[in-house]
Design an enzyme around this catalytic site. Structure first.
Site, PDB file in Angstrom:
ATOM      1  N   GLU A 136      24.024  -9.196 -19.146  1.00  0.00           N
ATOM      2  CA  GLU A 136      24.541  -9.309 -20.600  1.00  0.00           C
ATOM      3  C   GLU A 136      24.626 -10.807 -21.119  1.00  0.00           C
ATOM      4  O   GLU A 136      25.012 -11.058 -22.078  1.00  0.00           O
ATOM      5  CB  GLU A 136      25.665  -8.343 -20.941  1.00  0.00           C
ATOM      6  CG  GLU A 136      24.914  -6.800 -21.324  1.00  0.00           C
ATOM      7  CD  GLU A 136      24.491  -6.265 -20.006  1.00  0.00           C
ATOM      8  OE1 GLU A 136      23.177  -6.161 -20.016  1.00  0.00           O
ATOM      9  OE2 GLU A 136      25.067  -6.135 -18.914  1.00  0.00           O
TER      10      GLU A 136
ATOM     11  N   ASN B 152      18.307  -4.576 -16.167  1.00  0.00           N
ATOM     12  CA  ASN B 152      17.788  -4.751 -17.282  1.00  0.00           C
ATOM     13  C   ASN B 152      17.335  -6.241 -17.325  1.00  0.00           C
ATOM     14  O   ASN B 152      18.157  -7.119 -16.797  1.00  0.00           O
ATOM     15  CB  ASN B 152      18.357  -4.501 -18.498  1.00  0.00           C
ATOM     16  CG  ASN B 152      19.919  -5.026 -18.645  1.00  0.00           C
ATOM     17  OD1 ASN B 152      20.763  -4.640 -17.904  1.00  0.00           O
ATOM     18  ND2 ASN B 152      20.016  -6.378 -19.464  1.00  0.00           N
TER      19      ASN B 152
ATOM     20  N   ASP C  16      17.568  -1.331 -22.389  1.00  0.00           N
ATOM     21  CA  ASP C  16      18.809  -1.511 -21.798  1.00  0.00           C
ATOM     22  C   ASP C  16      18.834  -0.260 -20.521  1.00  0.00           C
ATOM     23  O   ASP C  16      19.956   0.012 -20.205  1.00  0.00           O
ATOM     24  CB  ASP C  16      19.924  -1.782 -22.335  1.00  0.00           C
ATOM     25  CG  ASP C  16      21.136  -2.064 -21.018  1.00  0.00           C
ATOM     26  OD1 ASP C  16      20.982  -2.752 -20.287  1.00  0.00           O
ATOM     27  OD2 ASP C  16      22.368  -1.415 -21.308  1.00  0.00           O
TER      28      ASP C  16
END
Length: 600
Positions: A192, A276, A318
């Protein structure tokens, strides 16, 4: 070539030490009285041959002793037991305790690392850590700030430490390590934040870096042979980790490796999943984004990838692929096969031949999964191995700044990292699951090192046809790809499972219950309310002639981030806070080890 020769020389020089360390760890793993690595064994079975506690007497379990960790936030992972010592870890600041089992957990030593608190805001979904590992008379810890530490198992003294990443760039760690042969293999968190995922092998003896394989980039970075490394039986081709990205996007491509690792000594292959791609806005990264969302088989000695399988090309939701790979030997038809079973966040349960990567089964393990209709299983099709995306739930097809509603599962998946267990007696897998859907709105985001690189707003909730809760605990047949039984739970089952030769399966709940069920039928046999929500993994060991079951409680993790971090905005915690807001009515923060046994 020069690098390979030097590696082989090191292996030759250290051969005797490697054999000694290996045989000692293998002995510890094979002894059911102990629990030497987080996964229980290299195959990730989380199965114990102990049967003193069984389905006929498990209802008589009682608390033998407890231990407070002194730390709040989410307690994932489990204790280890080696000989007369139990090793217990905590979330940040990642304190490690050595406890004397002969004295009801009296503290022998503690290791209290000094980490910069600035690492906390860079950690995606709570300050969890999934535990320490044992090998070569050392305890190995991968700290939140990416420092890998080797501690003397008897004294807690630091033998060596190395830095595996840079939190200023968003690189952190939440995972355990894989001690194998003369190496400690570690991953990295931070998808992220635009981190490029990798796995790294360090020398068990002194912490020297031996090899590193990235999730994307040129073949020299991914450690792939374009002709010999295969994807669904075909060579991957030159620089496959570059050609499926636009421009230099691969340099901040995600594919982090914060899950579990397994190992097949006969094949000398380690197995793991990559996460991801970055960003969560799929429009900003055209292409399949290889090799994010991928199952990997790597040679432990060299790091070279033998085969890969990308489960979710060009991920739009995700659906991290980091969940554990469980290794079994089972018959498919009349043929004995070495299998790998993986329950992916995307809602499909996969069974592959772990020697060559052949895809054998890909079926939904929650019937509400709707983002794809199926995974194509015809090897002659140009869609072979690919999920067939439903346009209604495609966040890319619906476009930026459009809220795609009713996607099942949510980003935290039908199962997150909470590990499943397998019983060779029943040939069933026992899987903690999330019964959760989401709304997902992607938006354009720019990359700045060390800053969030998400690009989506999420909200989570149970599916419309839900049983009323957000979780199930299921038994799964990996050869047929079918659910055999399912137990509904009010919240996601965020605890790791344990199966035993006593025909009992254990798991914990977010409200704080330790539960024991019949391995064959799922009938509940026992429950006990621990001091806080259970997101730890249940383990078992024997000491002094008695079998014990132990679990860490301490609510948190992604599902419990609202409670753990005091968040109240429904879209905080990457969408989890609103979905789990009712959890505060059932449990509170804590950090406790609870150990159970039968009455003496």
């Amino acid at each position: 070539m020069k690098r390979l020769i030097s590696m082989l020389a090191l292996m030759s020089i250290g051969g005797a030490h490697v054999a000694l360390a290996n045989s000692e760890l293998q002995k510890q793993i094979e002894d059911p009285n102990q629990w030497a690595i987080q996964t229980g064994d290299y195959a990730n079975l989380r199965y114990s041959k102990l049967d003193q506690i069984n389905k006929d007497n498990v209802g008589k379990l009682q608390v033998a002793w407890t231990f407070s960790t002194g730390v709040l936030r989410g307690h994932e992972g489990s204790p280890l037991v080696v000989g007369d010592i139990m090793y217990v870890h905590t979330p940040f600041p990642n304190t490690v305790y050595a406890l004397d089992l002969s004295k009801d957990g009296q503290i022998i030593w503690r290791y209290e690392p000094k980490q910069d608190a600035e690492v906390i805001p860079v950690m995606c979904c709570d300050t969890v850590n999934r535990g320490v590992a044992y090998a070569d008379n050392k305890i190995f810890l991968h700290q939140a700030d990416t420092t890998v530490v080797a501690l003397d198992a008897k004294t807690g003294k630091v033998i060596w430490s190395v830095k595996n990443g840079d939190p200023a760039k968003g690189e952190t760690n939440t995972a355990t390590v894989l001690p194998v042969k003369d190496k400690v293999i570690v991953g990295i968190s931070g998808g992220e934040f635009g981190v490029r995922g990798s796995v790294t092998a360090y020398s068990m003896a002194d912490g020297k870096l031996l090899w590193r394989g990235y999730s994307m980039g040129p073949d020299s970075d991914t450690l792939m042979d374009p002709e010999k490394t295969t994807h669904l039986g075909k060579p991957v081709g030159k620089d496959s980790g570059l050609t499926t990205w636009e421009g230099d996007q691969w340099k901040i491509g995600g594919g982090t490796t914060w899950g579990w690792y397994s190992y097949d000594p006969e094949e000398n292959l380690m197995y793991y999943g990559s996460g991801n791609p970055s960003t969560w806005n799929p429009t900003q990264r055209p292409g399949d984004n290889r090799w994010s969302m991928t199952i990997w088989a790597r040679d432990v000695d060299t790091g070279m990838a033998k085969w890969v399988y990308q489960m979710t090309p060009h991920d739009e939701w995700d659906y991290d692929g980091i969940n554990e790979m469980i290794l079994t030997e089972q018959k498919i038809g009349d043929k004995d096969r070495k299998l790998l079973t993986h329950f992916d966040r995307n809602g499909f349960g996969y069974t592959l031949d772990r020697v060559n990567g052949e895809l054998l089964v890909a079926e939904k393990y929650d019937p509400t999964v709707n983002w794809a209709t199926e995974v194509v299983m015809d090897p002659k099709s140009d869609q072979y191995g690919r999920p067939q995306v439903v346009s209604q739930y495609s966040t890319e097809q619906n476009g930026e700044d459009t809220n795609t509603t009713g996607v099942c599962p949510a980003a935290l998946g039908t199962k997150d990292q909470q590990p499943a267990a397998y019983s060779p007696k029943t040939e069933l897998f026992y899987v903690p699951t999330n019964h959760v859907c989401m709304d997902y709105e992607p938006f354009r985001v720019s990359y700045t090192a060390g800053q969030p690189y998400v690009g989506a707003t999420l909200s989570m909730y149970p599916p419309k046809d839900s049983h009323g809760g957000m979780g199930n605990f299921i038994a799964w047949d990996n050869k047929e790809g079918k659910i055999k039984w399912s137990l509904p739970e009010p919240f996601s089952v965020w605890s790791g499972a344990l199966a035993t030769a006593g025909d009992v399966v254990f798991y914990g709940t977010l409200e704080g219950y330790l539960k024991a069920v019949d391995a064959a039928t799922g009938k509940e046999l026992y429950r006990f309310k621990t001091p806080s929500g259970v997101i730890g993994n249940v383990m078992t060991y024997a000491h002094g002639g008695n079998q014990y079951v132990a679990v860490l409680s301490g609510v948190g993790g992604w599902a419990g981030i609202g409670l753990a971090a005091g968040l109240t905005n429904p879209t905080d915690g990457l969408g989890a806070v609103g979905g789990y807001s009712a959890l505060s009515n059932y449990t509170a923060l804590g950090g406790t080890l609870t150990v159970f046994s039968l009455p003496k």
